[in-house]
Scaffold this motif. Sequence first.
Motif, PDB file in Angstrom:
ATOM      1  N   ALA A  67      16.418 -15.809 -37.259  1.00  9.22           N
ATOM      2  CA  ALA A  67      16.678 -16.939 -36.313  1.00  9.22           C
ATOM      3  C   ALA A  67      16.371 -17.823 -36.542  1.00  9.22           C
ATOM      4  O   ALA A  67      17.432 -18.910 -36.203  1.00  9.22           O
ATOM      5  CB  ALA A  67      15.553 -15.470 -35.141  1.00  9.22           C
ATOM      6  N   GLY A  68      15.330 -18.053 -37.337  1.00  7.33           N
ATOM      7  CA  GLY A  68      15.474 -19.248 -37.740  1.00  7.33           C
ATOM      8  C   GLY A  68      16.192 -19.817 -39.050  1.00  7.33           C
ATOM      9  O   GLY A  68      16.581 -20.934 -38.669  1.00  7.33           O
ATOM     10  N   GLN A  69      16.595 -18.852 -39.406  1.00  3.53           N
ATOM     11  CA  GLN A  69      17.475 -19.399 -40.381  1.00  3.53           C
ATOM     12  C   GLN A  69      18.633 -19.942 -39.645  1.00  3.53           C
ATOM     13  O   GLN A  69      19.674 -20.261 -39.441  1.00  3.53           O
ATOM     14  CB  GLN A  69      18.332 -18.375 -41.164  1.00  3.53           C
ATOM     15  N   MET A  71      18.850 -20.860 -36.394  1.00  2.61           N
ATOM     16  CA  MET A  71      18.774 -21.941 -35.783  1.00  2.61           C
ATOM     17  C   MET A  71      18.845 -23.235 -36.692  1.00  2.61           C
ATOM     18  O   MET A  71      18.921 -24.254 -36.550  1.00  2.61           O
ATOM     19  CB  MET A  71      17.123 -21.539 -34.795  1.00  2.61           C
ATOM     20  N   LYS A  72      18.592 -23.465 -37.985  1.00  3.18           N
ATOM     21  CA  LYS A  72      18.083 -24.428 -39.218  1.00  3.18           C
ATOM     22  C   LYS A  72      20.258 -24.664 -38.894  1.00  3.18           C
ATOM     23  O   LYS A  72      20.050 -26.053 -38.636  1.00  3.18           O
ATOM     24  CB  LYS A  72      17.940 -24.171 -39.869  1.00  3.18           C
ATOM     25  N   ARG A  73      21.316 -23.873 -38.641  1.00  5.04           N
ATOM     26  CA  ARG A  73      22.526 -23.563 -39.033  1.00  5.04           C
ATOM     27  C   ARG A  73      23.223 -24.416 -38.051  1.00  5.04           C
ATOM     28  O   ARG A  73      24.136 -25.343 -37.649  1.00  5.04           O
ATOM     29  CB  ARG A  73      23.240 -22.683 -40.006  1.00  5.04           C
ATOM     30  N   PHE A  74      22.289 -23.618 -36.604  1.00  3.77           N
ATOM     31  CA  PHE A  74      23.653 -23.768 -35.753  1.00  3.77           C
ATOM     32  C   PHE A  74      22.825 -24.633 -34.353  1.00  3.77           C
ATOM     33  O   PHE A  74      23.471 -24.771 -33.476  1.00  3.77           O
ATOM     34  CB  PHE A  74      24.004 -22.533 -34.581  1.00  3.77           C
ATOM     35  N   GLY A  75      21.146 -25.089 -34.354  1.00  3.63           N
ATOM     36  CA  GLY A  75      20.943 -25.660 -33.430  1.00  3.63           C
ATOM     37  C   GLY A  75      19.878 -24.917 -32.257  1.00  3.63           C
ATOM     38  O   GLY A  75      20.259 -23.081 -32.567  1.00  3.63           O
ATOM     39  N   TYR A  76      19.081 -25.241 -31.811  1.00  4.29           N
ATOM     40  CA  TYR A  76      18.100 -24.601 -30.815  1.00  4.29           C
ATOM     41  C   TYR A  76      18.558 -23.621 -29.938  1.00  4.29           C
ATOM     42  O   TYR A  76      18.859 -22.789 -29.218  1.00  4.29           O
ATOM     43  CB  TYR A  76      16.881 -25.558 -29.607  1.00  4.29           C
ATOM     44  N   LYS A 359      10.978 -25.409 -38.158  1.00 10.78           N
ATOM     45  CA  LYS A 359      11.721 -24.360 -38.402  1.00 10.78           C
ATOM     46  C   LYS A 359      11.158 -22.947 -38.578  1.00 10.78           C
ATOM     47  O   LYS A 359      11.327 -21.863 -38.246  1.00 10.78           O
ATOM     48  CB  LYS A 359      12.919 -24.685 -37.649  1.00 10.78           C
ATOM     49  N   ASP A 360      11.044 -23.474 -39.957  1.00  9.65           N
ATOM     50  CA  ASP A 360      10.210 -21.808 -41.078  1.00  9.65           C
ATOM     51  C   ASP A 360       9.553 -21.788 -40.745  1.00  9.65           C
ATOM     52  O   ASP A 360       8.964 -20.292 -40.798  1.00  9.65           O
ATOM     53  CB  ASP A 360      10.589 -22.796 -42.722  1.00  9.65           C
ATOM     54  N   GLY A 361       7.831 -22.849 -40.261  1.00 13.58           N
ATOM     55  CA  GLY A 361       7.516 -22.433 -40.008  1.00 13.58           C
ATOM     56  C   GLY A 361       6.900 -21.284 -38.889  1.00 13.58           C
ATOM     57  O   GLY A 361       6.031 -20.841 -38.866  1.00 13.58           O
ATOM     58  N   SER A 362       7.438 -21.659 -37.737  1.00 12.73           N
ATOM     59  CA  SER A 362       7.433 -21.018 -36.668  1.00 12.73           C
ATOM     60  C   SER A 362       8.388 -19.968 -36.382  1.00 12.73           C
ATOM     61  O   SER A 362       7.493 -18.919 -36.472  1.00 12.73           O
ATOM     62  CB  SER A 362       8.693 -21.909 -35.783  1.00 12.73           C
ATOM     63  N   ALA A 363       9.284 -19.743 -37.764  1.00 15.73           N
ATOM     64  CA  ALA A 363       9.371 -17.879 -37.827  1.00 15.73           C
ATOM     65  C   ALA A 363       8.738 -17.062 -38.300  1.00 15.73           C
ATOM     66  O   ALA A 363       8.669 -16.171 -38.384  1.00 15.73           O
ATOM     67  CB  ALA A 363      10.766 -18.149 -38.692  1.00 15.73           C
ATOM     68  N   LEU A 364       7.755 -18.020 -39.022  1.00 16.04           N
ATOM     69  CA  LEU A 364       6.972 -17.337 -39.890  1.00 16.04           C
ATOM     70  C   LEU A 364       5.806 -16.679 -39.343  1.00 16.04           C
ATOM     71  O   LEU A 364       5.049 -15.313 -39.543  1.00 16.04           O
ATOM     72  CB  LEU A 364       6.126 -18.109 -41.568  1.00 16.04           C
TER      73      LEU A 364
END
Length: 421
Positions: A67-69, A71-76, A359-364
């Motif tokens: 999910a984090g990845q 959103m990094k590519r396509f946005g929130y 976003k990466d930290g949030s995903a973790l």
Amino acid sequence: MTLQKAGKTYGFAIVLITSLFFLWGFALNLNPILIPHLKKACRLSDTQSAFIDSASYFAYFLLAIPAGQFMKRFGYKSGILVGLMLFAVGAFLFYPASFIRSYGFFLVASFIIASGLTFLETAANPYITVLGSPDTATQRLNFAQAFNGLAQSIAPKIGGMFILSGVVLTNEQENTMSPAELNAYLDQEAASVQIPYIIIASVVLLVAILIWRTRLPEIKEEEPTGEQSTGSLFKQKNLVWAVIAQFFYVGAQVCMTSFFIRFADRVAGIDEKAAASYLAIALLLFMIGRFVGTFLMKFISPARLLTIYGIMCVLLTTAAVLVTGKAAIYCLFGVELFMSIMFPTIFALGIRGLGSRTKDGSALIIMSIVGGALFPVLMGAVSDATNIQLSYLVPAACFLVVGYFGLRNYNENKVKLTTAH
């Protein structure tokens, strides 16, 4: 940017994103109703019934990073729309699951719902922190999470009214029924989830359409500096400890609510419909605690408040194991009040200063929600082996870890509590 300017620029976006906190709070907090309900309808043990939580929270572990990845590519916004669609599909699947009365089908539907919630939480938690002044990021997240608490207080009451029948057959009663009578009873129990979940799915689809047609600002986080710009995120010790603390906290939170109805019956002699109302009161206190905690953070640093609340939860949960009757229920009320600020505070402390890696930290941290899949099963096993009251030592131990994380950040006021954007 200043809070005033942020409020003018992002006011409607904040309202819309805050509504998502309500939606996933409502969905997750039907689990304490589903657990005793499906225990009856599908004839399960305490350990088996806890797999409702496992199906829900294991999705967070599997899908948080994807999910984090995404959103990094396509946005929130794209992530939120995917989450809402999965949420709706899973809710619609409750109809065929109840029609064939398949516990496995219920678990699949719960997993799909939680997959959608994973996308929503991975997006909404960091998004709300950057929609405004970084100085008030923790307060803003606690405020949004308060509406999650509102949903938590409403869901058990509504679920208790429309899903629970209030009829629990004893073994002796089941033995006196013919196979046809027993199957008719079980089919009727299973069918009670159909209309509530169709309504939930319809509401979620309406929200998805609204968000799809609304222009939301896409936040671009600033590049991190120094050690935060290179190397593994696992080198960020505070983030790692936030993941650990959130793992134990979510495990404790789910344990507290999932077995509340069973606890009320066994320890205080309260029937399931009345117990659902008691649970609604407990979760109302949870919501109130969010608002009170947000206010107290104006005077007490978030980490210090987290430490104090962690200690109180350990003491009150332990007390609930030692006393009997309604006094034990009141102890659990106190736990709900004091654990209210834990998730958003751990989250905000964990992702502060991560910049473009937020976003990466949030995903973790969202992955750590898998604690909600594991600890209820452990608690169910302890309950089956001993009794439901003694099993509450499991969440008591979890709160110790949360208190330790607060202590690690006790002097966090020396560090500006921000999420760069």
